[in-house]
Structures are given as structure tokens and as C-alpha cells.
Design a protein around this motif. Structure first.
Motif, short mmCIF file in Angstrom:
data_model
loop_
_atom_site.label_atom_id
_atom_site.label_comp_id
_atom_site.label_asym_id
_atom_site.label_seq_id
_atom_site.Cartn_x
_atom_site.Cartn_y
_atom_site.Cartn_z
N GLN A 24 41.97 39.75 36.45
CA GLN A 24 41.66 39.27 37.79
C GLN A 24 41.09 37.85 37.76
N SER A 27 43.70 35.32 36.97
CA SER A 27 44.63 35.15 38.09
C SER A 27 44.06 34.28 39.19
N HIS A 29 41.27 34.84 41.12
CA HIS A 29 40.63 35.49 42.26
C HIS A 29 39.23 34.92 42.47
N THR A 33 35.75 38.34 45.39
CA THR A 33 36.69 39.42 45.07
C THR A 33 36.31 40.09 43.76
N TYR A 37 35.31 44.06 43.11
CA TYR A 37 35.85 44.93 42.06
C TYR A 37 34.72 45.49 41.19
N ASP A 86 40.87 48.98 45.54
CA ASP A 86 40.52 48.42 44.22
C ASP A 86 40.99 49.35 43.09
#
Length: 114
Positions: A24, A27, A29, A33, A37, A86
Motif C-alpha cells: 500500500q 503504491s 496511498h 489511508t 488500514y 479493507d
């Protein structure tokens, strides 16, 4: 047969969570975010531990349904739906990356309104 061998030699829950969070972050995020998570998985880890699940391959749809019931006792439906989203992302990631079957695939997504 290959799938079963992969599952038997799979990793523990903290390792699975770490790998997902690494994905994540890489990527791109947002920190918010990532925090969402992290909070969702803290709840999941606590629930799985209370249910006696110690390894990633031990997670079954039954455990996830029990987790949803626990969440509904504490949170509003929209929050429960967000956590379930999630979880779906987490298990889908491991299904793609590690060729495991997602226990979340057999769990209906909770309604965001009740």
C-alpha cells in the motif's frame, strides 16, 4: 496441489499484514489511508487472537463473520463496511500475490446502512 503446498508453508498474520502495508505504501496511498488500514488490521488481529487463530492460513470465513458481529456491537454500519472493504483488499492482495484462496470471498459484504 500446488495451492495447498503454498498455504501450508505460508506466513504468520503479522508478516501478512506487513507485506500488505508495504504494498500500500509503495503504491502511493495517502498516510490517512494507511492509518485506516492499520486501525482495521489492529481490530482484526485482536479478534483473530481471541478466536485462537495464529496463522494466516488458519483464517476461515467463520472467523471473519464473527469479527463482523463484534464490529457491529461497537460501531456504526458505515464503519463496519469500511473495515470489511479493507479486509477484502487485504485478502485479494494475498490471493494475487501468494496464490491463496481468500476467505473473504465467501463472506458477504456488510451493508453500509441499517
Amino acid at each position: 496441489m500446488k495451492l495447498q503446498q503454498t498455504v501450508q508453508t505460508f506466513f504468520n498474520i503479522p508478516q501478512a499484514l506487513h507485506e500488505f502495508m508495504l504494498h500500500q505504501r509503495s503504491s502511493g496511498h495517502s498516510p490517512r489511508t494507511i492509518d485506516h488500514y492499520r486501525t482495521s488490521f489492529r481490530h482484526l488481529s485482536t479478534s483473530l487472537e481471541a478466536q485462537g487463530v495464529q496463522d494466516f492460513e488458519g483464517v476461515r470465513p467463520l472467523h471473519l463473520r464473527q469479527f463482523m458481529i463484534e464490529l457491529y456491537a461497537k460501531y456504526k454500519p458505515k464503519t463496519v463496511h469500511g473495515i470489511a472493504t479493507d479486509l477484502r483488499a487485504f485478502f485479494s492482495f494475498h490471493q494475487r500475490e501468494n496464490e491463496i484462496l481468500s476467505p473473504m470471498a465467501k463472506v458477504d459484504m456488510p451493508s453500509s446502512t441499517v
